[in-house]
Write a protein that holds these residues in place. Structure first.
Motif, PDB file in Angstrom:
ATOM      1  N   THR A   6     -26.575 -66.621 -32.590  1.00 27.31           N
ATOM      2  CA  THR A   6     -25.445 -67.471 -32.211  1.00 27.31           C
ATOM      3  C   THR A   6     -24.097 -67.018 -32.761  1.00 27.31           C
ATOM      4  N   GLY A   7     -24.016 -65.817 -33.326  1.00 25.72           N
ATOM      5  CA  GLY A   7     -22.742 -65.337 -33.857  1.00 25.72           C
ATOM      6  C   GLY A   7     -22.603 -65.604 -35.338  1.00 25.72           C
ATOM      7  N   ASP A   8     -21.464 -65.164 -35.901  1.00 29.15           N
ATOM      8  CA  ASP A   8     -21.284 -65.140 -37.352  1.00 29.15           C
ATOM      9  C   ASP A   8     -22.428 -64.383 -38.007  1.00 29.15           C
ATOM     10  N   LEU A   9     -22.573 -63.141 -37.606  1.00 25.64           N
ATOM     11  CA  LEU A   9     -23.549 -62.275 -38.254  1.00 25.64           C
ATOM     12  C   LEU A   9     -23.170 -62.041 -39.704  1.00 25.64           C
ATOM     13  N   GLN A  56     -29.660 -60.153 -28.436  1.00 23.55           N
ATOM     14  CA  GLN A  56     -28.425 -60.558 -27.775  1.00 23.55           C
ATOM     15  C   GLN A  56     -27.614 -61.389 -28.756  1.00 23.55           C
ATOM     16  N   ILE A  57     -26.323 -61.114 -28.844  1.00 23.98           N
ATOM     17  CA  ILE A  57     -25.474 -61.902 -29.719  1.00 23.98           C
ATOM     18  C   ILE A  57     -24.251 -62.377 -28.949  1.00 23.98           C
ATOM     19  N   VAL A  58     -23.612 -63.412 -29.491  1.00 22.87           N
ATOM     20  CA  VAL A  58     -22.251 -63.773 -29.098  1.00 22.87           C
ATOM     21  C   VAL A  58     -21.392 -63.698 -30.353  1.00 22.87           C
ATOM     22  N   LEU A  59     -20.121 -63.437 -30.176  1.00 24.12           N
ATOM     23  CA  LEU A  59     -19.223 -63.315 -31.317  1.00 24.12           C
ATOM     24  C   LEU A  59     -18.862 -64.680 -31.888  1.00 24.12           C
ATOM     25  N   GLY A  60     -18.825 -64.747 -33.212  1.00 23.76           N
ATOM     26  CA  GLY A  60     -18.380 -65.942 -33.908  1.00 23.76           C
ATOM     27  C   GLY A  60     -17.044 -65.708 -34.592  1.00 23.76           C
ATOM     28  N   ASN A  61     -16.481 -66.753 -35.174  1.00 22.22           N
ATOM     29  CA  ASN A  61     -15.173 -66.632 -35.803  1.00 22.22           C
ATOM     30  C   ASN A  61     -15.185 -65.662 -36.984  1.00 22.22           C
ATOM     31  N   LEU A  75     -19.414 -53.939 -32.380  1.00 21.10           N
ATOM     32  CA  LEU A  75     -19.271 -55.392 -32.515  1.00 21.10           C
ATOM     33  C   LEU A  75     -18.196 -55.925 -31.581  1.00 21.10           C
ATOM     34  N   ARG A  76     -17.068 -55.254 -31.481  1.00 19.97           N
ATOM     35  CA  ARG A  76     -15.975 -55.791 -30.660  1.00 19.97           C
ATOM     36  C   ARG A  76     -16.273 -55.713 -29.160  1.00 19.97           C
ATOM     37  N   CYS A  77     -17.335 -55.009 -28.790  1.00 21.35           N
ATOM     38  CA  CYS A  77     -17.733 -54.942 -27.380  1.00 21.35           C
ATOM     39  C   CYS A  77     -18.834 -55.937 -27.035  1.00 21.35           C
ATOM     40  N   GLN A  78     -19.150 -56.828 -27.964  1.00 24.34           N
ATOM     41  CA  GLN A  78     -20.164 -57.844 -27.700  1.00 24.34           C
ATOM     42  C   GLN A  78     -19.547 -59.057 -26.992  1.00 24.34           C
ATOM     43  N   PRO A  79     -20.360 -59.818 -26.271  1.00 20.11           N
ATOM     44  CA  PRO A  79     -19.820 -60.930 -25.471  1.00 20.11           C
ATOM     45  C   PRO A  79     -19.435 -62.143 -26.308  1.00 20.11           C
ATOM     46  N   LEU A  80     -18.614 -62.973 -25.713  1.00 17.30           N
ATOM     47  CA  LEU A  80     -18.246 -64.257 -26.302  1.00 17.30           C
ATOM     48  C   LEU A  80     -19.204 -65.352 -25.830  1.00 17.30           C
ATOM     49  N   MET A  81     -19.857 -65.103 -24.699  1.00 17.49           N
ATOM     50  CA  MET A  81     -20.759 -66.101 -24.110  1.00 17.49           C
ATOM     51  C   MET A  81     -21.766 -65.374 -23.235  1.00 17.49           C
ATOM     52  N   ILE A  82     -22.999 -65.880 -23.202  1.00 20.46           N
ATOM     53  CA  ILE A  82     -23.993 -65.344 -22.280  1.00 20.46           C
ATOM     54  C   ILE A  82     -24.658 -66.497 -21.535  1.00 20.46           C
ATOM     55  N   TYR A  89     -30.315 -70.894 -19.881  1.00 21.02           N
ATOM     56  CA  TYR A  89     -29.537 -71.321 -21.043  1.00 21.02           C
ATOM     57  C   TYR A  89     -28.192 -70.601 -21.050  1.00 21.02           C
ATOM     58  N   ALA A  90     -27.200 -71.236 -21.676  1.00 25.75           N
ATOM     59  CA  ALA A  90     -25.957 -70.568 -22.029  1.00 25.75           C
ATOM     60  C   ALA A  90     -25.882 -70.541 -23.548  1.00 25.75           C
ATOM     61  N   MET A  91     -25.262 -69.503 -24.096  1.00 23.54           N
ATOM     62  CA  MET A  91     -25.071 -69.435 -25.544  1.00 23.54           C
ATOM     63  C   MET A  91     -23.636 -69.073 -25.858  1.00 23.54           C
ATOM     64  N   VAL A  92     -23.062 -69.812 -26.812  1.00 21.99           N
ATOM     65  CA  VAL A  92     -21.708 -69.594 -27.282  1.00 21.99           C
ATOM     66  C   VAL A  92     -21.708 -70.000 -28.753  1.00 21.99           C
ATOM     67  N   HIS A  93     -20.831 -69.407 -29.546  1.00 18.00           N
ATOM     68  CA  HIS A  93     -20.886 -69.673 -30.980  1.00 18.00           C
ATOM     69  C   HIS A  93     -20.585 -71.133 -31.321  1.00 18.00           C
ATOM     70  N   ALA A  94     -19.503 -71.683 -30.785  1.00 13.27           N
ATOM     71  CA  ALA A  94     -19.070 -73.019 -31.199  1.00 13.27           C
ATOM     72  C   ALA A  94     -19.194 -74.061 -30.093  1.00 13.27           C
ATOM     73  N   GLY A  95     -18.483 -73.886 -28.984  1.00 14.20           N
ATOM     74  CA  GLY A  95     -18.537 -74.902 -27.943  1.00 14.20           C
ATOM     75  C   GLY A  95     -17.669 -74.535 -26.754  1.00 14.20           C
ATOM     76  N   LEU A  96     -17.579 -75.459 -25.816  1.00 13.40           N
ATOM     77  CA  LEU A  96     -16.798 -75.271 -24.601  1.00 13.40           C
ATOM     78  C   LEU A  96     -15.889 -76.478 -24.397  1.00 13.40           C
ATOM     79  N   MET A  97     -14.697 -76.235 -23.903  1.00 14.09           N
ATOM     80  CA  MET A  97     -13.808 -77.345 -23.564  1.00 14.09           C
ATOM     81  C   MET A  97     -14.464 -78.181 -22.468  1.00 14.09           C
ATOM     82  N   PRO A  98     -14.292 -79.507 -22.523  1.00 11.40           N
ATOM     83  CA  PRO A  98     -14.973 -80.387 -21.566  1.00 11.40           C
ATOM     84  C   PRO A  98     -14.661 -80.069 -20.100  1.00 11.40           C
ATOM     85  N   GLU A  99     -13.488 -79.484 -19.836  1.00  8.30           N
ATOM     86  CA  GLU A  99     -13.082 -79.207 -18.454  1.00  8.30           C
ATOM     87  C   GLU A  99     -13.804 -78.001 -17.861  1.00  8.30           C
TER      88      GLU A  99
END
Length: 273
Positions: free
Chosen positions: A35-38, A60-65, A102-109, A114-124
């Motif tokens: 889920t990121g923050d490796l 598979q990873i997504v990038l975290g903060n 690392l910088r070529c890894q996705p932000l979301m898959i 399933y979808a995976m993202v480190h933190a969340g998605l805006m409601p819109e």
């Protein structure tokens, strides 16, 4: 063959290896979703990054903060904080190789329902919309002008999504939502000020996944980032940062049947503080 989603590692390599033994992970058969923050805060960031890089064919990873922070610091656009533990990565002989990967890894898959993202998605954002927005950031971060992007990454504004945003305002709110968000306020604005437990949150805030009418609710979302929330599993959200760094546990969820595997991390209680 199984797919296991595992919460934030943050440089906690030893419990990560122990959890893989617990689930009997087979690199030739199974897949890991991280889920990121490796990296960062834990004592073994370089070991984590090396292992994931070496096993990228089954991970598979997504990038975290914290991953983005590492990339920014490496280019001179961020400062190493007192509790950061990324110096070993920056000083490693293979640092450039690891950071370029690392910088070529996705932000979301989005795979296997399933979808995976480190933190969340805006409601819109629907899942389709969010994936397109993630691609905008990924394009900048993996491109030739990635240093310019990293130089303007930090900041908390804008706080409200608008399709009219352009340039770094647009990219920054995408990044902040996908890698930093926990709550939105009553006006639907991103709130980055409160990071604590859900039952102690100010009354004007609600978790991003509880917003009525959230457009991504039709797809289960795997996320991490919010260790104070703890393990939170519902039909449409699998929040699995259970606070290994803080002496909690490291959690894996087998996606085929949602079986949960947990490894206590009491030895790390003082490290994260």
């Amino acid at each position: 063959m199984a797919s296991y989603a595992i919460g934030d590692l943050q440089g906690c390599f030893t419990p990560f290896m122990a959890l893989l033994r617990q689930i009997d992970f087979n690199k030739g058969r199974d897949t890991l979703w991280l889920t990121g923050d490796l990296v960062n805060r834990g004592p073994e960031s370089l070991q984590v990054l090396r292992w994931v890089f070496e096993h990228q064919d089954c991970v598979q990873i997504v990038l975290g903060n914290h991953d983005l922070h590492l990339l920014a610091v490496a280019e001179g656009y961020g400062k190493i904080h007192r509790d950061d533990t990324i110096r070993d990565v920056l000083d490693a002989a293979e640092s450039k190789l690891l950071l370029d990967w690392l910088r070529c890894q996705p932000l979301m898959i989005h795979e296997q329902g399933y979808a995976m993202v480190h933190a969340g998605l805006m409601p819109e954002w629907s899942i389709r919309k969010a994936l397109r927005l993630a691609e905008e950031v990924e394009y900048e971060l993996s491109g030739m002008d990635y240093r310019r992007f990293l130089s303007k990454l930090y900041g908390n504004k804008p706080t409200r999504w608008s399709g009219e945003w352009r340039g770094m305002d647009r990219l920054r709110i995408i990044v902040n939502a996908m890698t930093r968000m926990r709550f939105v306020n009553g006006d639907g604005e991103l709130d980055l000020s409160y990071k604590g437990e859900l039952d102690r949150a100010p009354a004007h805030l609600q978790p991003w996944f509880a917003v009525e009418g959230r457009r991504s609710a039709d797809t289960p979302i795997i996320c991490g980032h919010w260790s104070a929330l703890g393990l939170y599993l519902s039909e449409d959200v699998l929040a699995i940062d259970s606070g290994c760094l803080w002496g909690g546990s490291l959690t894996a969820v087998r996606l085929e049947d949602r079986a949960v595997f947990s490894l206590p991390c009491a030895a790390y209680r003082q490290i994260g503080k």
